[in-house]
Write an enzyme that holds these catalytic residues in place. Structure first.
Site, PDB file in Angstrom:
ATOM      1  N   ARG A 165      -4.106 -14.929  -0.891  1.00 56.52           N
ATOM      2  CA  ARG A 165      -4.889 -14.679   0.338  1.00 56.52           C
ATOM      3  C   ARG A 165      -6.084 -15.626   0.463  1.00 56.52           C
ATOM      4  NH1 ARG A 165      -0.949 -11.836   0.745  1.00 56.52           N
ATOM      5  NH2 ARG A 165      -0.845  -9.815   1.813  1.00 56.52           N
ATOM      6  N   SER A 239      -3.907  -4.717   5.347  1.00 55.17           N
ATOM      7  CA  SER A 239      -4.597  -4.412   4.084  1.00 55.17           C
ATOM      8  C   SER A 239      -6.080  -4.728   4.239  1.00 55.17           C
ATOM      9  CB  SER A 239      -4.057  -5.287   2.954  1.00 55.17           C
ATOM     10  OG  SER A 239      -2.706  -5.024   2.738  1.00 55.17           O
ATOM     11  N   GLU A 333     -10.261  -8.028   2.251  1.00 56.28           N
ATOM     12  CA  GLU A 333      -9.258  -9.022   2.608  1.00 56.28           C
ATOM     13  C   GLU A 333      -9.471  -9.406   4.070  1.00 56.28           C
ATOM     14  OE1 GLU A 333      -4.938 -10.222   3.559  1.00 56.28           O
ATOM     15  OE2 GLU A 333      -6.038  -8.594   4.437  1.00 56.28           O
TER      16      GLU A 333
HETATM   17  N1  EPU Z   1       0.272   2.452  -3.921  1.00 58.07           N
HETATM   18  C1  EPU Z   1      -0.426   3.636  -4.111  1.00 58.07           C
HETATM   19  N2  EPU Z   1      -0.820   4.334  -3.011  1.00 58.07           N
HETATM   20  C2  EPU Z   1      -0.524   3.936  -1.747  1.00 58.07           C
HETATM   21  C3  EPU Z   1       0.210   2.763  -1.558  1.00 58.07           C
HETATM   22  C4  EPU Z   1       0.583   2.025  -2.663  1.00 58.07           C
HETATM   23  O1  EPU Z   1      -0.710   4.037  -5.229  1.00 58.07           O
HETATM   24  O2  EPU Z   1      -0.941   4.629  -0.807  1.00 58.07           O
HETATM   25  C5  EPU Z   1       0.605   1.650  -5.109  1.00 58.07           C
HETATM   26  C6  EPU Z   1       2.052   1.782  -5.539  1.00 58.07           C
HETATM   27  O3  EPU Z   1       2.090   1.749  -6.937  1.00 58.07           O
HETATM   28  C7  EPU Z   1       2.696   0.514  -5.012  1.00 58.07           C
HETATM   29  C8  EPU Z   1       1.552  -0.481  -5.089  1.00 58.07           C
HETATM   30  O4  EPU Z   1       0.390   0.295  -4.817  1.00 58.07           O
HETATM   31  O5  EPU Z   1       3.756   0.090  -5.792  1.00 58.07           O
HETATM   32  C9  EPU Z   1       1.668  -1.633  -4.133  1.00 58.07           C
HETATM   33  O6  EPU Z   1       1.786  -1.136  -2.814  1.00 58.07           O
HETATM   34  P1  EPU Z   1       2.561  -1.972  -1.698  1.00 58.07           P
HETATM   35  O7  EPU Z   1       3.854  -2.434  -2.228  1.00 58.07           O
HETATM   36  O8  EPU Z   1       2.562  -1.146  -0.464  1.00 58.07           O
HETATM   37  O9  EPU Z   1       1.704  -3.279  -1.507  1.00 58.07           O
HETATM   38  P2  EPU Z   1       0.127  -3.568  -1.547  1.00 58.07           P
HETATM   39  O10 EPU Z   1      -0.175  -4.253  -2.818  1.00 58.07           O
HETATM   40  O11 EPU Z   1      -0.662  -2.383  -1.181  1.00 58.07           O
HETATM   41  C10 EPU Z   1       0.412  -5.982  -0.595  1.00 58.07           C
HETATM   42  C11 EPU Z   1      -0.160  -6.803   0.525  1.00 58.07           C
HETATM   43  C12 EPU Z   1       0.474  -6.403   1.850  1.00 58.07           C
HETATM   44  C13 EPU Z   1       1.974  -6.608   1.754  1.00 58.07           C
HETATM   45  C14 EPU Z   1       2.519  -5.784   0.585  1.00 58.07           C
HETATM   46  C15 EPU Z   1       3.979  -6.026   0.317  1.00 58.07           C
HETATM   47  C16 EPU Z   1      -2.394  -7.339  -0.234  1.00 58.07           C
HETATM   48  C17 EPU Z   1      -3.857  -7.132  -0.034  1.00 58.07           C
HETATM   49  N3  EPU Z   1      -1.587  -6.643   0.561  1.00 58.07           N
HETATM   50  O12 EPU Z   1       0.021  -4.646  -0.362  1.00 58.07           O
HETATM   51  O13 EPU Z   1      -0.036  -7.257   2.845  1.00 58.07           O
HETATM   52  O14 EPU Z   1       2.617  -6.228   2.945  1.00 58.07           O
HETATM   53  O15 EPU Z   1       1.807  -6.143  -0.628  1.00 58.07           O
HETATM   54  O16 EPU Z   1       4.165  -7.255  -0.261  1.00 58.07           O
HETATM   55  O17 EPU Z   1      -2.003  -8.122  -1.087  1.00 58.07           O
HETATM   56  C18 EPU Z   1      -1.798  -7.501   4.441  1.00 58.07           C
HETATM   57  O18 EPU Z   1      -2.206  -8.429   3.754  1.00 58.07           O
HETATM   58  O19 EPU Z   1      -2.386  -7.152   5.496  1.00 58.07           O
HETATM   59  C19 EPU Z   1      -0.633  -6.753   3.989  1.00 58.07           C
HETATM   60  C20 EPU Z   1      -0.184  -5.680   4.647  1.00 58.07           C
END
Ligand code: EPU
Length: 337
Positions: A165, A239, A333
């Site tokens: 990012r 995010s 972010e």
């Molecule tokens: N999780 C929780 N609680 C929640 C949601 C998730 O505990 O409410 C934990 C779970 O263990 C899950 C992990 O967090 O496995 C990761 O969650 P998720 O796969 O939904 O992805 P994220 O890390 O929260 C990132 C990006 C997203 C992107 C997704 C999928 C960042 C800041 N965000 O989110 O990007 O869509 O991965 O690759 O890196 C954005 O940048 O606006 C965005 C939506």
């Protein structure tokens, strides 16, 4: 026609819809408009702020200077071989519309980035990413106009200094260039990235061993729609925080205390999901007046008619509690202006 408006409401031009105004405002429809805007800003001694899809920004005060809404569109295939295709898109092109175009053409590479809000020009600024793919993986180059000199410059991959990012356009060159177009190197033959857990799970569930492009796009859409709120229904900016990266020693200490803590190991660091930290801190689905952390994905801050002050108060509250519980600093972010 290039026209400058004075004291313009720009709330609806952001996806989080926090009330916002611009001192001066203009929409850019074609390349020549950029030069008209530069001239206008120079004549009136105004700073320039470029607005793309408004999907990664919260305005907390009236924006001084000239806000430019980039609506310069166009997609062009520059070169096609048996295995690769080079595609160039104008920066004001809607990102998802561009991704749809490449998918319709049967080009591979952008499918995991389907349905991300924002514009083509904003995509490299924060090196957008989702489901194991980042913009930098398909990026060839971009062209941009130096706002100080009006001269055009081309940036190849290295020069953009992409990281998680991050890019040079968020740091050393922040606010300095107007990105006019971005060129991508895509594949003619499938080269899917299917490591992300939920993608694997869906493929298994559907008994798909050799997926095609349409199946992957369907799966990505389903995953996104199940977790992320549509900003047209529930205003948000994706995010809100980055996933913090910690060293192995910090990770081990945290793991002792929280054995169920999810983590993604990188080369030298470990990425801890901010969504998990925020959920553990008790914010998931919790409302504070008109703002909340989303009930299906704790990393998304939703705004149901709230003010910048309410958003900032919730951000502060979340950061403070996460710091208190885990000793970790969450970094925004989203751009807070
Ligand atoms: N999780 C929780 N609680 C929640 C949601 C998730 O505990 O409410 C934990 C779970 O263990 C899950 C992990 O967090 O496995 C990761 O969650 P998720 O796969 O939904 O992805 P994220 O890390 O929260 C990132 C990006 C997203 C992107 C997704 C999928 C960042 C800041 N965000 O989110 O990007 O869509 O991965 O690759 O890196 C954005 O940048 O606006 C965005 C939506």
């Amino acid at each position: 026609m290039f026209k400058v408006e004075h004291d313009r409401d720009i709330t609806q031009l952001t996806t989080i819809k926090v009330p916002a105004r611009a001192q001066y405002f203009a929409i850019l429809k074609k390349r020549a408009d950029i030069y008209s805007a530069l001239e206008y800003a120079k004549q009136h001694g105004l700073d320039i702020y470029i607005l793309g899809g408004g999907s990664n920004v919260v305005f907390t005060k009236k924006i001084k200077g000239l806000v430019l809404k980039n609506e310069i569109k166009g997609i062009e295939i520059l070169k096609k071989t048996k295995s690769k295709v080079i595609v160039r898109a104008s920066s004001g092109e809607n990102w998802s519309r561009f991704v749809s175009y490449t998918i319709d053409q049967g080009f591979y590479g952008l499918e995991n980035l389907f349905l991300i809000y924002g514009t083509v020009g904003a995509a490299p600024v924060q090196n957008i990413g989702a489901y194991g793919v980042e913009l930098k993986d398909v990026f060839l180059s971009l062209r941009a106009i130096d706002l100080r000199t009006g001269k055009e410059k081309e940036f190849a991959l290295e020069a953009c200094q992409f990281a998680y990012r991050e890019s040079v356009f968020k740091h050393k060159l922040k606010g300095r260039f107007f990105i006019t177009d971005v060129t991508f190197k895509l594949d003619i033959k499938p080269r899917f990235k299917l490591d992300y857990g939920p993608i694997k799970a869906k493929l298994k569930e559907r008994g798909i061993k050799k997926p095609n492009l349409k199946q992957i796009v369907d799966i990505i859409s389903e995953i996104r729609n199940s977790k992320l709120p549509n900003p047209y229904q529930m205003p948000n900016a994706g995010s809100f925080f980055k996933n913090p990266e910690v060293g192995f020693s910090v990770y081990k200490k945290l793991l002792k205390k929280y054995p169920d803590m999810p983590a993604f190991k990188l080369e030298k660091k470990v990425k801890i999901p901010a969504a998990w930290l925020i959920e553990q801190a008790g914010f998931k689905g919790k409302k504070y007046g008109k703002v909340a952390m989303y009930e299906k994905q704790a990393l998304i801050l939703t705004n149901n008619g709230g003010s910048a002050a309410e958003v900032l108060a919730l951000v502060k509250r979340v950061k403070k509690k996460v710091k208190f519980l885990f000793g970790l600093d969450l970094e925004e972010e989203v751009n807070i202006i």
